[in-house]
Design a protein around this motif. Sequence first.
Motif, PDB file in Angstrom:
ATOM      1  N   TRP A 172       0.815  -1.213   0.000  1.00  0.00           N
ATOM      2  CA  TRP A 172       0.000   0.000   0.000  1.00  0.00           C
ATOM      3  C   TRP A 172       0.847   1.261   0.000  1.00  0.00           C
ATOM      4  O   TRP A 172       0.395   2.320  -0.406  1.00  0.00           O
ATOM      5  CB  TRP A 172      -0.943   0.016   1.209  1.00  0.00           C
ATOM      6  N   ARG A 216       3.447   1.901  -1.817  1.00  0.00           N
ATOM      7  CA  ARG A 216       4.054   2.206  -3.116  1.00  0.00           C
ATOM      8  C   ARG A 216       3.319   3.381  -3.765  1.00  0.00           C
ATOM      9  O   ARG A 216       2.106   3.471  -3.699  1.00  0.00           O
ATOM     10  CB  ARG A 216       4.020   0.977  -4.013  1.00  0.00           C
ATOM     11  N   GLU A 246       2.924   4.246  -6.986  1.00  0.00           N
ATOM     12  CA  GLU A 246       2.420   4.150  -8.365  1.00  0.00           C
ATOM     13  C   GLU A 246       0.897   4.089  -8.470  1.00  0.00           C
ATOM     14  O   GLU A 246       0.342   4.424  -9.513  1.00  0.00           O
ATOM     15  CB  GLU A 246       3.046   2.933  -9.074  1.00  0.00           C
ATOM     16  N   LEU A 247       0.225   3.638  -7.430  1.00  0.00           N
ATOM     17  CA  LEU A 247      -1.241   3.644  -7.397  1.00  0.00           C
ATOM     18  C   LEU A 247      -1.689   4.383  -6.147  1.00  0.00           C
ATOM     19  O   LEU A 247      -1.090   4.225  -5.082  1.00  0.00           O
ATOM     20  CB  LEU A 247      -1.818   2.222  -7.340  1.00  0.00           C
ATOM     21  N   ASP A 248      -2.770   5.134  -6.271  1.00  0.00           N
ATOM     22  CA  ASP A 248      -3.292   5.814  -5.090  1.00  0.00           C
ATOM     23  C   ASP A 248      -4.113   4.835  -4.246  1.00  0.00           C
ATOM     24  O   ASP A 248      -4.428   3.723  -4.678  1.00  0.00           O
ATOM     25  CB  ASP A 248      -4.112   7.051  -5.475  1.00  0.00           C
ATOM     26  N   ARG A 249      -4.436   5.242  -3.037  1.00  0.00           N
ATOM     27  CA  ARG A 249      -5.163   4.361  -2.102  1.00  0.00           C
ATOM     28  C   ARG A 249      -6.533   3.959  -2.623  1.00  0.00           C
ATOM     29  O   ARG A 249      -6.982   2.837  -2.407  1.00  0.00           O
ATOM     30  CB  ARG A 249      -5.302   5.039  -0.738  1.00  0.00           C
ATOM     31  N   ARG A 250      -7.217   4.880  -3.304  1.00  0.00           N
ATOM     32  CA  ARG A 250      -8.542   4.561  -3.843  1.00  0.00           C
ATOM     33  C   ARG A 250      -8.440   3.442  -4.874  1.00  0.00           C
ATOM     34  O   ARG A 250      -9.252   2.515  -4.884  1.00  0.00           O
ATOM     35  CB  ARG A 250      -9.190   5.800  -4.434  1.00  0.00           C
ATOM     36  N   SER A 251      -7.436   3.511  -5.739  1.00  0.00           N
ATOM     37  CA  SER A 251      -7.252   2.462  -6.757  1.00  0.00           C
ATOM     38  C   SER A 251      -6.923   1.133  -6.103  1.00  0.00           C
ATOM     39  O   SER A 251      -7.496   0.096  -6.471  1.00  0.00           O
ATOM     40  CB  SER A 251      -6.140   2.856  -7.732  1.00  0.00           C
ATOM     41  N   ARG A 252      -6.020   1.166  -5.141  1.00  0.00           N
ATOM     42  CA  ARG A 252      -5.663  -0.081  -4.449  1.00  0.00           C
ATOM     43  C   ARG A 252      -6.874  -0.660  -3.714  1.00  0.00           C
ATOM     44  O   ARG A 252      -7.100  -1.866  -3.706  1.00  0.00           O
ATOM     45  CB  ARG A 252      -4.514   0.149  -3.471  1.00  0.00           C
ATOM     46  N   LEU A 269      -9.218  -2.320  -6.228  1.00  0.00           N
ATOM     47  CA  LEU A 269      -8.665  -3.619  -6.636  1.00  0.00           C
ATOM     48  C   LEU A 269      -8.847  -4.671  -5.556  1.00  0.00           C
ATOM     49  O   LEU A 269      -9.230  -5.810  -5.838  1.00  0.00           O
ATOM     50  CB  LEU A 269      -7.173  -3.470  -6.959  1.00  0.00           C
TER      51      LEU A 269
END
Length: 107
Positions: A31, A33, A35-41, A44
């Motif tokens: 989490w 990293r 490259e992706l924001d928290r909403r995207s993670r 997913l």
Amino acid sequence: MDVVDNLLKNSDDFSMPVQELLAEFCWGAAWGRPELDRRSRSSLNLEMIAALNGSEELANYMRIAIEIGLTKEEIRECFLQVAVYVGMPAALSIFKVALQVFDEASN
């Protein structure tokens, strides 16, 4: 994050090692990293856990998604995506869990 703090606080001697591993590896290394924001993670995670039909964990991750700021509509769209690719029996279970979590959140 409140959820991680609560998991650690509510762990006993038996479950503490797995909760610490989860906090370090999942919440920290993955989490954290950029490259992706928290909403995207979060989206997913909801979709993957729903696809695995992990209803107890799905409820927990829904609470996290709500805390992060995903809307009811965004969560619904994640689950509709799962319905298409995983199947309707899973979707019915997913939506049942979702309704319970949303009901909890509104009380």
